[in-house]
Design a protein around this motif. Structure first.
Motif, mmCIF file in Angstrom:
data_model
loop_
_atom_site.group_PDB
_atom_site.id
_atom_site.type_symbol
_atom_site.label_atom_id
_atom_site.label_comp_id
_atom_site.label_asym_id
_atom_site.label_seq_id
_atom_site.Cartn_x
_atom_site.Cartn_y
_atom_site.Cartn_z
ATOM 1 N N PHE A 28 0.768 -1.186 0.002
ATOM 2 C CA PHE A 28 0.079 -0.001 0.168
ATOM 3 C C PHE A 28 0.740 1.377 -0.078
ATOM 4 N N ASP A 29 1.805 1.319 0.924
ATOM 5 C CA ASP A 29 2.488 2.440 0.964
ATOM 6 C C ASP A 29 3.650 2.736 -0.286
ATOM 7 N N PRO A 46 -4.139 8.880 3.478
ATOM 8 C CA PRO A 46 -3.967 7.421 3.825
ATOM 9 C C PRO A 46 -4.395 7.444 5.374
ATOM 10 N N ASP A 47 -5.378 6.641 5.859
ATOM 11 C CA ASP A 47 -5.901 6.329 7.133
ATOM 12 C C ASP A 47 -6.611 5.089 7.372
ATOM 13 N N TRP A 51 -13.688 -0.099 7.622
ATOM 14 C CA TRP A 51 -13.615 -1.346 6.700
ATOM 15 C C TRP A 51 -12.130 -1.754 6.308
ATOM 16 N N ALA A 52 -11.133 -0.829 6.491
ATOM 17 C CA ALA A 52 -9.849 -1.124 6.049
ATOM 18 C C ALA A 52 -8.758 -0.541 7.123
ATOM 19 N N ALA A 56 -7.124 5.174 0.920
ATOM 20 C CA ALA A 56 -6.656 6.485 0.453
ATOM 21 C C ALA A 56 -7.511 6.826 -0.921
ATOM 22 N N MET A 57 -7.642 8.324 -0.976
ATOM 23 C CA MET A 57 -8.366 8.634 -2.200
ATOM 24 C C MET A 57 -7.614 9.874 -2.729
#
Length: 77
Positions: A28-29, A46-47, A51-52, A56-57
């Motif tokens: 992810f990073d 990113p946070d 649900w996850a 990030a968007m």
């Protein structure tokens, strides 16, 4: 499939986001750091969400909108 086009044929993407579901926090990073570099906008940094473990968007420097979703342990039943 993705393809480039000449400048005169380009139009800014609208009405969708490209979604990626990395299989690890490290992945992810790595993906986020590469795609979000010089981002046009960040809609959600990113946070953790309900649900996850990481979500990030953002819209990249080429105007492509992205969603990254790493469920981690929250994807387990």
């Amino acid at each position: 499939m993705a393809s480039d086009v000449p400048d005169e044929m380009y139009s800014k993407p609208q009405g969708f986001r490209v979604s990626i579901a990395p299989t690890s926090r490290e992945e992810f990073d790595r993906i986020h750091d590469a795609l979000a570099k010089d981002a046009e906008s960040v809609e959600m940094a990113p946070d953790e969400t309900f649900w996850a473990e990481r979500f990030a968007m953002f819209t990249d420097r080429y105007s492509t909108p992205w969603m990254l979703n790493y469920q981690g342990n929250k994807g387990s039943s």
